[in-house]
Design a protein around this motif. Structure first.
Motif, PDB file in Angstrom:
ATOM      1  N   GLU A  81       0.897  -1.288  -0.053  1.00 55.46           N
ATOM      2  CA  GLU A  81      -0.134   0.044   0.219  1.00 55.46           C
ATOM      3  C   GLU A  81       0.906   1.267  -0.085  1.00 55.46           C
ATOM      4  O   GLU A  81       0.753   2.217  -0.779  1.00 55.46           O
ATOM      5  N   VAL A  82       1.936   1.278   0.668  1.00 54.66           N
ATOM      6  CA  VAL A  82       2.888   2.280   0.691  1.00 54.66           C
ATOM      7  C   VAL A  82       3.734   2.572  -0.606  1.00 54.66           C
ATOM      8  O   VAL A  82       3.442   3.687  -1.223  1.00 54.66           O
ATOM      9  N   VAL A  83       3.747   1.637  -1.283  1.00 60.25           N
ATOM     10  CA  VAL A  83       4.533   1.640  -2.529  1.00 60.25           C
ATOM     11  C   VAL A  83       3.517   2.101  -3.658  1.00 60.25           C
ATOM     12  O   VAL A  83       3.993   3.051  -4.399  1.00 60.25           O
ATOM     13  N   ALA A  84       2.378   1.640  -3.464  1.00 58.28           N
ATOM     14  CA  ALA A  84       1.507   2.215  -4.411  1.00 58.28           C
ATOM     15  C   ALA A  84       1.032   3.773  -3.955  1.00 58.28           C
ATOM     16  O   ALA A  84       0.918   4.522  -5.239  1.00 58.28           O
ATOM     17  N   ARG A  85       1.015   4.050  -2.946  1.00 58.06           N
ATOM     18  CA  ARG A  85       0.767   5.495  -2.561  1.00 58.06           C
ATOM     19  C   ARG A  85       1.843   6.329  -2.768  1.00 58.06           C
ATOM     20  O   ARG A  85       1.794   7.444  -3.498  1.00 58.06           O
ATOM     21  N   MET A  86       3.124   5.916  -2.674  1.00 60.48           N
ATOM     22  CA  MET A  86       4.462   6.580  -3.427  1.00 60.48           C
ATOM     23  C   MET A  86       4.331   6.853  -5.008  1.00 60.48           C
ATOM     24  O   MET A  86       4.737   7.822  -5.317  1.00 60.48           O
ATOM     25  N   ALA A  87       3.936   5.865  -5.806  1.00 57.34           N
ATOM     26  CA  ALA A  87       3.623   5.742  -7.122  1.00 57.34           C
ATOM     27  C   ALA A  87       2.615   7.200  -7.394  1.00 57.34           C
ATOM     28  O   ALA A  87       2.763   8.022  -8.348  1.00 57.34           O
ATOM     29  N   GLU A  88       1.630   7.299  -6.567  1.00 56.56           N
ATOM     30  CA  GLU A  88       0.570   8.001  -6.780  1.00 56.56           C
ATOM     31  C   GLU A  88       1.089   9.410  -6.519  1.00 56.56           C
ATOM     32  O   GLU A  88       0.836  10.320  -7.323  1.00 56.56           O
ATOM     33  N   LEU A  89       1.967   9.609  -5.317  1.00 56.91           N
ATOM     34  CA  LEU A  89       2.505  10.725  -5.135  1.00 56.91           C
ATOM     35  C   LEU A  89       3.323  11.311  -6.032  1.00 56.91           C
ATOM     36  O   LEU A  89       3.794  12.472  -6.470  1.00 56.91           O
ATOM     37  N   GLN A  90       4.291  10.205  -6.755  1.00 55.54           N
ATOM     38  CA  GLN A  90       5.281  10.821  -7.814  1.00 55.54           C
ATOM     39  C   GLN A  90       4.593  11.152  -8.910  1.00 55.54           C
ATOM     40  O   GLN A  90       5.169  12.350  -9.502  1.00 55.54           O
ATOM     41  N   ASP A  91       3.494  10.684  -9.425  1.00 54.43           N
ATOM     42  CA  ASP A  91       2.509  10.992 -10.357  1.00 54.43           C
ATOM     43  C   ASP A  91       2.289  12.276  -9.953  1.00 54.43           C
ATOM     44  O   ASP A  91       2.245  13.357 -11.074  1.00 54.43           O
ATOM     45  N   THR A  92       1.658  12.654  -8.896  1.00 53.90           N
ATOM     46  CA  THR A  92       1.333  13.927  -8.355  1.00 53.90           C
ATOM     47  C   THR A  92       2.440  15.021  -8.340  1.00 53.90           C
ATOM     48  O   THR A  92       2.067  16.151  -9.015  1.00 53.90           O
ATOM     49  N   LEU A  93       3.584  14.436  -8.084  1.00 48.42           N
ATOM     50  CA  LEU A  93       4.764  15.484  -8.054  1.00 48.42           C
ATOM     51  C   LEU A  93       4.902  15.864  -9.583  1.00 48.42           C
ATOM     52  O   LEU A  93       5.396  17.133  -9.829  1.00 48.42           O
ATOM     53  N   THR A  94       5.092  15.060 -10.518  1.00 47.21           N
ATOM     54  CA  THR A  94       5.279  15.255 -11.891  1.00 47.21           C
ATOM     55  C   THR A  94       4.229  16.268 -12.308  1.00 47.21           C
ATOM     56  O   THR A  94       4.824  17.119 -13.113  1.00 47.21           O
ATOM     57  N   VAL A  95       3.068  16.172 -12.028  1.00 40.32           N
ATOM     58  CA  VAL A  95       1.885  17.221 -12.490  1.00 40.32           C
ATOM     59  C   VAL A  95       2.240  18.478 -11.825  1.00 40.32           C
ATOM     60  O   VAL A  95       2.250  19.621 -12.520  1.00 40.32           O
ATOM     61  N   LEU A  96       2.718  18.562 -10.634  1.00 40.68           N
ATOM     62  CA  LEU A  96       3.109  19.946 -10.104  1.00 40.68           C
ATOM     63  C   LEU A  96       4.316  20.571 -10.632  1.00 40.68           C
ATOM     64  O   LEU A  96       4.335  21.512 -10.705  1.00 40.68           O
ATOM     65  N   ASP A  97       5.324  19.659 -10.788  1.00 40.98           N
ATOM     66  CA  ASP A  97       6.338  20.210 -11.559  1.00 40.98           C
ATOM     67  C   ASP A  97       6.075  20.745 -12.941  1.00 40.98           C
ATOM     68  O   ASP A  97       6.491  22.022 -13.272  1.00 40.98           O
ATOM     69  N   ALA A  98       5.232  20.135 -13.660  1.00 42.83           N
ATOM     70  CA  ALA A  98       4.943  20.635 -15.066  1.00 42.83           C
ATOM     71  C   ALA A  98       4.022  21.981 -14.775  1.00 42.83           C
ATOM     72  O   ALA A  98       4.441  22.941 -15.503  1.00 42.83           O
ATOM     73  N   LYS A  99       3.226  22.198 -13.894  1.00 45.61           N
ATOM     74  CA  LYS A  99       2.447  23.449 -13.554  1.00 45.61           C
ATOM     75  C   LYS A  99       3.416  24.365 -13.131  1.00 45.61           C
ATOM     76  O   LYS A  99       3.290  25.681 -13.558  1.00 45.61           O
ATOM     77  N   ILE A 100       4.238  24.180 -12.378  1.00 43.49           N
ATOM     78  CA  ILE A 100       5.443  25.313 -11.861  1.00 43.49           C
ATOM     79  C   ILE A 100       6.129  25.584 -13.027  1.00 43.49           C
ATOM     80  O   ILE A 100       6.438  26.978 -13.170  1.00 43.49           O
ATOM     81  N   ASP A 101       6.609  24.710 -13.855  1.00 46.16           N
ATOM     82  CA  ASP A 101       7.458  25.157 -15.202  1.00 46.16           C
ATOM     83  C   ASP A 101       6.263  25.941 -16.058  1.00 46.16           C
ATOM     84  O   ASP A 101       7.037  26.948 -16.293  1.00 46.16           O
ATOM     85  N   PHE A 102       5.067  25.580 -16.491  1.00 46.58           N
ATOM     86  CA  PHE A 102       4.352  26.480 -16.999  1.00 46.58           C
ATOM     87  C   PHE A 102       4.120  27.927 -16.588  1.00 46.58           C
ATOM     88  O   PHE A 102       4.324  28.797 -17.277  1.00 46.58           O
ATOM     89  N   PHE A 103       3.917  27.718 -15.430  1.00 42.28           N
ATOM     90  CA  PHE A 103       3.914  29.266 -14.627  1.00 42.28           C
ATOM     91  C   PHE A 103       5.152  30.130 -14.733  1.00 42.28           C
ATOM     92  O   PHE A 103       5.171  31.233 -14.943  1.00 42.28           O
ATOM     93  N   ALA A 104       6.396  29.472 -14.517  1.00 41.29           N
ATOM     94  CA  ALA A 104       7.724  30.062 -14.408  1.00 41.29           C
ATOM     95  C   ALA A 104       7.643  30.494 -16.071  1.00 41.29           C
ATOM     96  O   ALA A 104       8.297  31.849 -16.147  1.00 41.29           O
TER      97      ALA A 104
END
Length: 154
Positions: A122-145
């Motif tokens: 369950e932790v590994v699955a949650r980590m994968a979800e968080l990694q996907d979320t981090l990728t989306v956040l990074d893309a949005k941050i790059d977009f705004f920058a």
């Protein structure tokens, strides 16, 4: 001449995962802590420690001759492990079940291992979800920058 039996003694496996790398405020043998000291060391509140004891998550807490709780290094290790289980998102009922299995001894090793393996999945699955979320956040941050730089050039 003295003969010494050098047959290796087969010792039972010791669950060292909860104390690996842990330093305690006091050495074993001198490790008597009041509830106030455990509160200061763990960051848990006194009512939380009492509740843990009441529900069976913190069983067998020793008492002084006056009835006050007395904790030791094993208790601190257990509380550190419970803290890690809390971070996994494990429900309290499952933690209490795990504590019950610990009290029942080595006959429950397989069941405890399965609980921890399921929690790990369950932790590994949650980590994968968080990694996907981090990728989306990074893309949005790059977009705004990038948008900011473009507006500054205009």
């Amino acid at each position: 001449m003295t003969v010494i039996d050098s047959t290796p003694v087969k010792s039972l496996p010791v669950d060292v995962c909860v104390s690996a790398g842990t330093t305690h405020p006091r050495p074993d043998g001198q490790d008597r802590y009041t509830i106030r000291e455990v509160v200061a060391y763990t960051g848990l509140s006194a009512p939380t420690l009492r509740w843990y004891e009441q529900i069976g998550l913190m069983p067998d807490v020793a008492r002084s001759h006056t009835g006050q709780r007395v904790f030791d290094n094993r208790d601190l290790d257990w509380l550190a492990f419970v803290g890690k289980l809390r971070l996994t998102g494990m429900p309290i009922a499952d933690m209490v079940r795990f504590a019950e299995l610990v009290r029942r001894g080595e006959a429950t090793f397989d069941e405890r291992r399965e609980i921890l393996e399921q929690t790990r999945r369950e932790v590994v699955a949650r980590m994968a979800e968080l990694q996907d979320t981090l990728t989306v956040l990074d893309a949005k941050i790059d977009f705004f920058a990038g948008a900011r730089r473009a507006s500054e050039r205009a």
